[in-house]
Scaffold this active site. Structure first.
Site, short mmCIF file in Angstrom:
data_model
loop_
_atom_site.label_atom_id
_atom_site.label_comp_id
_atom_site.label_asym_id
_atom_site.label_seq_id
_atom_site.Cartn_x
_atom_site.Cartn_y
_atom_site.Cartn_z
N CYS A 152 39.53 35.39 36.69
CA CYS A 152 38.19 35.28 36.10
C CYS A 152 37.14 35.79 37.08
O CYS A 152 36.20 36.47 36.67
CB CYS A 152 37.85 33.83 35.75
SG CYS A 152 39.19 32.87 35.07
N ASP A 153 37.27 35.46 38.36
CA ASP A 153 36.14 35.64 39.28
C ASP A 153 36.38 36.63 40.42
O ASP A 153 35.45 36.92 41.18
CB ASP A 153 35.76 34.27 39.89
CG ASP A 153 35.33 33.29 38.81
OD1 ASP A 153 34.76 33.74 37.81
OD2 ASP A 153 35.56 32.08 38.98
N CYS B 155 40.01 30.30 39.67
CA CYS B 155 40.60 31.32 38.79
C CYS B 155 40.31 32.73 39.32
O CYS B 155 39.22 33.26 39.12
CB CYS B 155 40.05 31.17 37.37
SG CYS B 155 40.67 32.44 36.25
#
Ligand code: FAD
Ligand code: NAP
Length: 313
Positions: free
Chosen positions: A139-140, A136
């Site tokens: 997200c990261d 992701c």
């Protein structure tokens, strides 16, 4: 003591399919309960710009899903943060057990559990998950500011993730097992023109290389698919974007499945192999897998459920 809830329609999943089903079922006065699962809002919450949702030239995926949730609530759906861990479709009313301990019984069920990211299945990938290996970018990505990153895959997700990661990375290498991408042409053009992105064709990831203390990725070993030649690419982050598999674990022994786990529905409908159980979205669809098609199937599922309940009341 475990709580028990009964509803005419239980909707499992909170992506575009689930929320759209909730809007339609609410407007049919069925007072649906929707259980959101581990990922409220579904897959679109893991991306940034969505450019193909009709009516919005550009909308952020998480914002779109917040709007869909409010729409469903406004129409009267009850939306519950819980995870269904067990589903019994063998007798009516159907029974679903929530991780919270709540037991849901329902006259009809709409399955909209979507899909989940696939992984390569390498032991070293498992070892570094959350410590350099991710599925992701939204997200990261932020953790890799100024670092080199490798993205694996050749579909829309891989190309979008590679482009998005250029906001943080000093360089992004896209590793693909062929020399042709599945991604839309408009995305391919952006990828090819981007000064920070390099492509490595005909390669697969063989191993993730890193350190134990601190646990972290230092590079990936990639193998040429025909010659077998091994190359190591230095990087701090590895993003796996090789597609998604349907989340059909709850029903795999109860419903007819096809194409490696997608719930089979009667053509032109959302009816599954058990009367009163309907399925919509990526869970049933190995072909289109889009937000708009999932929403469309969510609408169909609510209409199918409404008709089925009227005939079987
Ligand atoms: P999902 O969005 O997968 O949602 C599934 C839901 O089911 C989740 O809420 C989850 O919590 C819930 N769930 C699962 N198991 C349980 C359980 N046991 N109990 C309760 N709930 C459960 N499509 C586009 O059209 N345009 C795009 O730009 C686009 N970009 C994308 C970018 C990325 C990075 C990804 C991964 C996908 C993208 N897609 C895009 C595809 C799109 O996101 C999917 O087609 C769509 O989200 C599928 O919707 P769905 O409702 O079927 O399921
Ligand atoms: P996808 O289209 O299935 O593509 C998966 C890619 O990963 C393919 O290129 C595949 O290679 C590669 N791959 C699969 N298994 C592999 C393995 N074990 N090792 C190495 N490579 C592997 O998946 P996706 O990109 O996640 O897209 C899923 C769906 O969501 C699609 O329908 C897509 O259109 C949709 N989506 C849409 C948007 C958008 O509209 N902007 C954005 C993201 C996703 P091969 O090509 O060789 O098979």
């Amino acid at each position: 003591m475990a709580q028990s809830r009964h509803t005419k329609v239980l909707i499992i999943g909170s992506g575009p399919a689930g929320y759209t089903a909730a809007v339609y079922a609410s407007r049919a006065m069925l007072q649906p309960i929707l259980v959101q699962g581990m990922e409220p809002g579904g897959q679109l919450t893991t991306t940034t710009e969505v450019e193909n949702w009709p009516g919005d030239t550009e909308v952020q995926g998480p914002d779109l899903m917040v709007r869909m949730e409010s729409h469903a609530r406004e129409m009267g759906a009850e939306i519950i943060m819980d995870l269904i861990t067990d589903l019994d479709l063998q007798k009516r009313p159907f029974t679903a057990k929530g991780d919270s301990g709540t037991v849901y019984t329902a006259d009809a069920v709409i399955l909209a559990t979507g899909a989940r990211a696939k992984w390569l299945g390498l032991p070293t990938e498992e070892r570094f998950k959350g410590f350099g290996v991710s599925a992701c970018a939204t997200c990261d990505g932020f953790f890799y500011r100024g670092q080199e990153i490798v993205v694996v895959g050749g579909g829309n997700t891989a190309v979008e993730e590679a482009l998005f990661l250029t906001n943080f990375a000093s360089k992004v290498t896209l590793v693909h097992r062929r020399d042709e991408l599945r991604a839309e042409k408009i995305l391919q053009d952006r990828l090819m023109k981007h000064p920070k992105i390099e492509t490595l064709w005909f390669h697969e990831v063989d191993e993730v290389v890193g350190t134990d203390s601190p646990l972290g990725v230092e590079g990936v070993r990639v193998k040429h698919v025909t010659t077998g030649e091994i190359t190591q690419i230095p990087c701090k982050g590895l993003f796996i974007a090789i597609g998604h598999a349907p989340a059909s674990e709850l029903v795999k022994d109860q419903l007819d499945l096809h194409h490696g786990g997608y719930v089979q529905v009667e053509p032109g409908s959302t009816r599954t192999s058990i009367p009163g159980v309907f399925a919509a979205g990526d869970l049933t669809d190995h072909v289109y897998r889009q937000a708009v098609t999932s929403a469309g199937m969510g609408c169909m599922a609510a209409l199918d459920a409404e008709r089925w309940l009227a005939e079987n009341d």
